[in-house]
Design a protein around this motif. Structure first.
Motif, PDB file in Angstrom:
ATOM      1  N   THR A  52      -2.308   8.351  -3.043  1.00  0.00           N
ATOM      2  CA  THR A  52      -1.741   8.829  -4.169  1.00  0.00           C
ATOM      3  C   THR A  52      -1.672  10.411  -4.150  1.00  0.00           C
ATOM      4  OG1 THR A  52      -4.049   9.326  -4.962  1.00  0.00           O
ATOM      5  CG2 THR A  52      -2.856   7.222  -5.458  1.00  0.00           C
ATOM      6  N   LYS A  53      -2.283  11.066  -3.251  1.00  0.00           N
ATOM      7  CA  LYS A  53      -1.925  12.516  -3.074  1.00  0.00           C
ATOM      8  C   LYS A  53      -0.751  12.893  -2.119  1.00  0.00           C
ATOM      9  CE  LYS A  53      -6.999  13.888  -3.342  1.00  0.00           C
ATOM     10  NZ  LYS A  53      -8.023  14.399  -2.366  1.00  0.00           N
ATOM     11  N   GLU A  54      -0.368  11.782  -1.235  1.00  0.00           N
ATOM     12  CA  GLU A  54       0.707  12.216  -0.141  1.00  0.00           C
ATOM     13  C   GLU A  54       2.088  11.542  -0.844  1.00  0.00           C
ATOM     14  OE1 GLU A  54      -0.457  10.227   3.431  1.00  0.00           O
ATOM     15  OE2 GLU A  54      -2.132  11.799   3.793  1.00  0.00           O
ATOM     16  N   GLN A 106       3.837   4.840  -4.188  1.00  0.00           N
ATOM     17  CA  GLN A 106       2.493   4.643  -3.843  1.00  0.00           C
ATOM     18  C   GLN A 106       1.963   3.150  -3.521  1.00  0.00           C
ATOM     19  OE1 GLN A 106       0.409   6.378  -7.145  1.00  0.00           O
ATOM     20  NE2 GLN A 106       1.010   8.450  -6.331  1.00  0.00           N
ATOM     21  N   LYS A 137     -13.394  10.635  -6.920  1.00  0.00           N
ATOM     22  CA  LYS A 137     -12.634  10.980  -5.577  1.00  0.00           C
ATOM     23  C   LYS A 137     -13.498  10.077  -4.491  1.00  0.00           C
ATOM     24  CE  LYS A 137     -10.510  14.452  -7.320  1.00  0.00           C
ATOM     25  NZ  LYS A 137      -9.473  14.632  -7.209  1.00  0.00           N
ATOM     26  N   HIS A 141      -8.954   9.338 -13.183  1.00  0.00           N
ATOM     27  CA  HIS A 141      -8.435  10.352 -12.637  1.00  0.00           C
ATOM     28  C   HIS A 141      -9.194  11.079 -11.807  1.00  0.00           C
ATOM     29  CE1 HIS A 141      -4.595   9.494 -14.413  1.00  0.00           C
ATOM     30  NE2 HIS A 141      -5.285   9.481 -15.724  1.00  0.00           N
ATOM     31  N   ILE A 183      -6.874   7.095  -2.467  1.00  0.00           N
ATOM     32  CA  ILE A 183      -7.026   8.289  -2.809  1.00  0.00           C
ATOM     33  C   ILE A 183      -5.861   9.159  -1.910  1.00  0.00           C
ATOM     34  CG2 ILE A 183      -8.468  10.392  -3.014  1.00  0.00           C
ATOM     35  CD1 ILE A 183     -10.807   8.729  -3.677  1.00  0.00           C
ATOM     36  N   ARG A 184      -5.922   8.782  -0.722  1.00  0.00           N
ATOM     37  CA  ARG A 184      -5.112   9.722   0.126  1.00  0.00           C
ATOM     38  C   ARG A 184      -3.624   9.308  -0.126  1.00  0.00           C
ATOM     39  NH1 ARG A 184      -2.449   8.184   4.750  1.00  0.00           N
ATOM     40  NH2 ARG A 184      -4.023   6.344   5.176  1.00  0.00           N
ATOM     41  N   LYS A 228       4.807  10.106  -3.996  1.00  0.00           N
ATOM     42  CA  LYS A 228       5.110   9.882  -5.619  1.00  0.00           C
ATOM     43  C   LYS A 228       4.828   8.804  -6.204  1.00  0.00           C
ATOM     44  CE  LYS A 228       9.224  13.256  -5.001  1.00  0.00           C
ATOM     45  NZ  LYS A 228      10.435  13.342  -4.895  1.00  0.00           N
TER      46      LYS A 228
END
Length: 315
Positions: free
Chosen positions: A254-256, A262, A313, A310, A251-252, A258
């Motif tokens: 994918t947030k940080e 990934q 979390k 999607h 999860i981290r 592109k």
């Protein structure tokens, strides 16, 4: 190499990917001689050699069981079955059709492995439908009057996955549902990590399967990768803990990052998490080579899962 060659249950190291302690076939020596897992077709000569060393003729093989149909577990099933004239293949109900007609299975693997496919997996031989036996949840297989295998539906790693409980050893053959045991390549150092490969990885289902294992009277776990652990409670706890770390890390990342970066970023991050858990792991080149491969595959499955879910979390 054969481990526990004189025991009721022996392991033949199939040298999958030409790596020691990567993938094993289990041989259960009962009235109905049973082999669990074949690995890919290039490993079949090693399986046959191991049986010959234990003086078990191919005509004595009655059951060939595959926990699921991923090619590193079942890719060689058709080739091996051709040589075992008295045997049947036992498989999960959702995997049977792919053994009978492996075209889609092969096409998907060729997309992933490209030019390396033939070296790693060729050939994949269809299994005649009359030699396929389907086992569903809680169904049994009697190997001798006092030896019974019980089949348990255990998704999480894949939907076509069952695990097999052996009443005599009080052990369970978990395929990939209970992860990977690196203890043999680490020469006794315990390390258990989840296997989250694509494209049916589901952490919620994996946790449910681990909970099912916890309800059993277990004394040992027989891993597809690799070998036996006699500390099942520790295994299940560590897999659960690492699964959360894997998901949180994915999860981290994918947030940080592109989308195009990934996968390498996640594979590297997972590897870093593992190596930081014990500095002694850094000095074993054989282990590092396997870890690099496994974290790339697990990263693929984690990203695939998050893309399909999607809103996820946490686990």
């Amino acid at each position: 190499m054969i481990i526990n060659s004189e025991d009721r249950i022996s392991i033949i190291d199939l040298l999958d990917l030409n790596e020691r302690f990567r993938t094993g076939a289990y041989v259960i020596k009962e009235e109905e001689v049973t082999v669990i897992e074949t690995s890919a077709s290039p490993s079949i000569p090693r399986l046959i050699e191991g049986l010959e060393q234990m003086e078990i003729s191919l005509d004595r093989i009655k059951n060939i069981i595959v926990t699921h149909i991923h090619l590193d577990h079942a890719g060689g099933a058709g080739v091996f079955l051709e040589k075992c004239r008295n045997a049947s293949i036992i498989v999960h109900e959702k995997g049977a059709r792919h053994l009978i007609n492996p075209e889609k299975l092969e096409a998907g693997a060729r997309q992933v492995y490209g030019k390396d496919f033939d070296r790693l997996f060729h050939p994949i031989i269809p299994v005649p439908p009359e030699r396929v036996i389907i086992k569903k949840h809680n169904e049994h297989l009697q190997l001798s009057p006092d030896s019974t295998l019980t089949f348990l539906d255990t998704p999480g790693h894949s939907r076509h996955h069952f695990s097999i409980y052996d009443n005599k050893s009080k052990g369970i053959f978990t395929g990939d549902t209970a992860g990977i045991n690196y203890g043999y390549i680490l020469e006794g150092e315990a390390l258990y990590l989840p296997s989250t490969s694509p494209n049916q990885f589901n952490p919620e289902e994996m946790l449910q399967s681990l909970a099912l294992f916890n309800e059993l009277e277990l004394e040992r776990i027989f891993f597809g990768h690799f070998g036996i652990s006699e500390e099942p409670a520790k295994v299940l706890t560590e897999i659960k803990n690492w699964l959360k770390i894997f998901i949180d890390t994915a999860i981290r990342i994918t947030k940080e990052n592109k989308p195009e970066t990934q996968l390498p970023a996640l594979a590297e991050a997972l590897k870093k998490e593992v190596l930081n858990s014990d500095n002694r792991l850094r000095g074993n080149e054989d282990f590092l080579r396997l870890l690099d491969l496994d974290m790339k595959v697990s990263a693929m499955g984690l990203l695939d899962y998050l893309k399909k879910n999607h809103s996820k979390k946490e686990v």
